[in-house]
Design an enzyme around this catalytic site. Structure first.
Site, PDB file in Angstrom:
ATOM      1  N   LYS A 280     -16.490  49.249  21.285  1.00  0.00           N
ATOM      2  CA  LYS A 280     -15.302  50.368  20.985  1.00  0.00           C
ATOM      3  C   LYS A 280     -15.445  51.061  22.683  1.00  0.00           C
ATOM      4  CE  LYS A 280     -14.115  54.550  19.888  1.00  0.00           C
ATOM      5  NZ  LYS A 280     -13.970  55.706  20.700  1.00  0.00           N
ATOM      6  N   HIS A 393     -19.310  64.132  27.728  1.00  0.00           N
ATOM      7  CA  HIS A 393     -18.499  64.107  26.552  1.00  0.00           C
ATOM      8  C   HIS A 393     -18.067  65.558  26.160  1.00  0.00           C
ATOM      9  CE1 HIS A 393     -16.474  62.122  23.176  1.00  0.00           C
ATOM     10  NE2 HIS A 393     -16.923  63.126  22.626  1.00  0.00           N
TER      11      HIS A 393
HETATM   12  C1  MEV Z   1     -17.175  56.744  22.888  1.00  0.00           C
HETATM   13  O1  MEV Z   1     -15.884  56.572  22.470  1.00  0.00           O
HETATM   14  C2  MEV Z   1     -17.469  55.490  23.340  1.00  0.00           C
HETATM   15  C3  MEV Z   1     -18.920  55.035  23.470  1.00  0.00           C
HETATM   16  O2  MEV Z   1     -19.607  55.431  22.253  1.00  0.00           O
HETATM   17  C4  MEV Z   1     -19.334  53.681  23.713  1.00  0.00           C
HETATM   18  C5  MEV Z   1     -20.521  53.269  23.912  1.00  0.00           C
HETATM   19  O3  MEV Z   1     -21.400  53.655  23.231  1.00  0.00           O
HETATM   20  O4  MEV Z   1     -20.822  52.223  24.620  1.00  0.00           O
HETATM   21  C6  MEV Z   1     -19.763  56.016  24.400  1.00  0.00           C
END
Ligand code: MEV
Length: 438
Positions: A280, A393
């Protein structure tokens, strides 16, 4: 209360809006204002958007951001990204800068073959169907020449047509499995038009094939459609550097960083729950560029995830290892993209995005998109295995929370400063805003 309506698509845009606001909203005038405030003041531009789909009532905005400093095969790019998720563009830009200082991204297009299938039913002797196929194959190509002429002239077209026997899975089920080269076009319309012509020829020629019995002559076409699974339309993107060069600060050595990073990739290779989230993150980068360049992100998503399961278990798209002291991180993914046709010549922002990318060929765009995916995955894994994801984030999400509580510019400046040194959580932002307002 909901109600049904017939002939909705024939109503004028304003009548459609009247019906929607009267049917679904307690405050019809307010709903109408919300719908109309996103209309473009340029009538021609608005009409263009209205006509992309049926029953358009307004526009749905996404931010178009840019991630600069991407060095790909020694050429610099600023990558346009259409996405709503707060931290994606920032993460891409960070990864681009990190690898800019370490030689950039290396990419190669491995293959560009696309697939389409005519699915059909045939009741009878397979040997006779094989003879019929050998007889009809050149006619299939010949009778589709009006469709393929221009593509063939440019060096693309039909590569091969195979007859596939699928009767062990479904009784009487066969396919024409066709491979195509569509050059700079994504090729969906071209492929589907060829397939529908093949289906017609197949059905008609069977009716007069002497070896067939009366029942065998009745080939039933089920459907003709391209496949969004394109395992032979493949691009590779890679970054590498000496392990010791991976470290940016004294908190963690290059060796320790590489070890944890590779562990994280290995986990995504064997654990589907993690692989889905890992991928994702890759798609955060890929979809954003696919969307900005007017390509079909649903097709790309479907094809990429099928590819991630090609060995029978859903797995990581990316891989990492250390070889002779060199850290390598790479990905091979299927991407069927176009830089001509479709939305690419219509949507002004798509045209702008493609120009920003030096007007790439479809092959070049495949490489750019793959890099955006790898960069995004690198940025996510780097955060996850060092600081944790929430720090970056939530920093990016801060503005969303402030906007939700209608913070003014002065409050935004003060709180952005405050949260440079304090952990951002939803509650912490509300508390800080409240304290400021009090
Ligand atoms: C969030 O949009 C994407 C992540 O969850 C990807 C990952 O966990 O590698 C940060």
């Amino acid at each position: 209360m909901s109600k049904t309506i017939s002939g909705f698509s024939k109503l004028s845009k304003s009548k459609k809006i009247d019906w929607i606001v009267d049917t679904y909203f307690s405050n019809a005038e307010d709903a109408k204002t919300k719908i109309k405030q996103y209309w473009n003041t340029n009538d021609k531009l608005q009409q263009l958007h209205d006509e992309f789909i049926e029953n358009t009532i307004t526009n749905y905005y996404l931010p178009l951001g840019v991630a600069p400093n991407f060095l790909i095969n020694d050429k610099l790019y600023t990558i346009p990204m259409a996405i709503e998720e707060s931290s994606v563009v920032a993460a891409a830009s960070k990864a681009a800068k990190f690898w800019l200082a370490r030689g950039g991204f290396k990419t190669t297009v491995i293959s560009t073959t696309k697939i389409g299938q005519v699915h059909f039913m045939y009741k009878g002797d397979f040997k006779k169907l094989e003879s019929f196929f050998n007889y009809v194959k050149p006619i299939l190509i010949q009778e589709s020449e009006a469709i393929t002429k221009n593509m063939t002239k440019r060096g693309g077209g039909i590569l091969d047509i195979e007859l596939r026997d699928k009767t062990t899975e479904i009784a009487n089920y066969y396919q024409l499995h066709v491979s195509f080269e569509t050059l700079d076009a994504m090729g969906a319309n071209f492929i589907n038009s060829c397939l529908e012509q093949f289906a017609k020829t197949l059905k008609n020629k069977a009716l007069n094939f002497d070896l067939f019995s009366e029942e065998e002559k009745q080939i039933e076409i089920v459907m003709s459609i391209l496949s969004n699974y394109v395992p032979d339309c493949l691009v590779r993107a890679e970054v590498n550097c000496p392990v010791e060069k991976l470290s940016e600060d004294s908190n963690i050595t290059g060796e320790a960083f590489a070890r944890k990073f590779i562990q994280a990739v290995n986990i995504a290779e064997i654990e589907p729950f993690r692989a889905v989230t890992h991928n994702k993150g890759v798609m955060n980068g890929i979809d954003a560029v696919v969307l900005a360049t007017g390509n079909d992100f649903r097709a790309v998503e479907a094809g990429v995830h099928a590819y991630a399961s090609r060995n029978g278990r859903y797995s990581s798209l990316s891989h990492a290892k250390i070889e002779n002291g060199i850290f390598k991180f790479w990905m091979e993914i299927p991407l069927a993209l176009g830089t001509v046709g479709g939305l690419t010549g219509l949507h002004p922002l798509v045209k702008l995005s493609l120009e920003m990318l030096h007007k790439p060929s479809a092959k070049e765009l495949m490489q750019i998109v793959a890099v955006a995916g790898l960069a995004q995955n690198f940025a996510a894994l780097r955060s996850l295995t060092t600081t944790g994801i929430q720090q970056g984030h939530m920093k990016m999400h801060l503005m969303n929370i402030l906007n939700q509580f209608e913070a003014n510019d002065i409050e935004k400046t003060a709180l952005t400063k405050h949260f440079e040194t304090n952990a951002v959580t939803h509650n912490a932002v509300i508390e800080a805003l409240k304290a400021l307002r009090d």
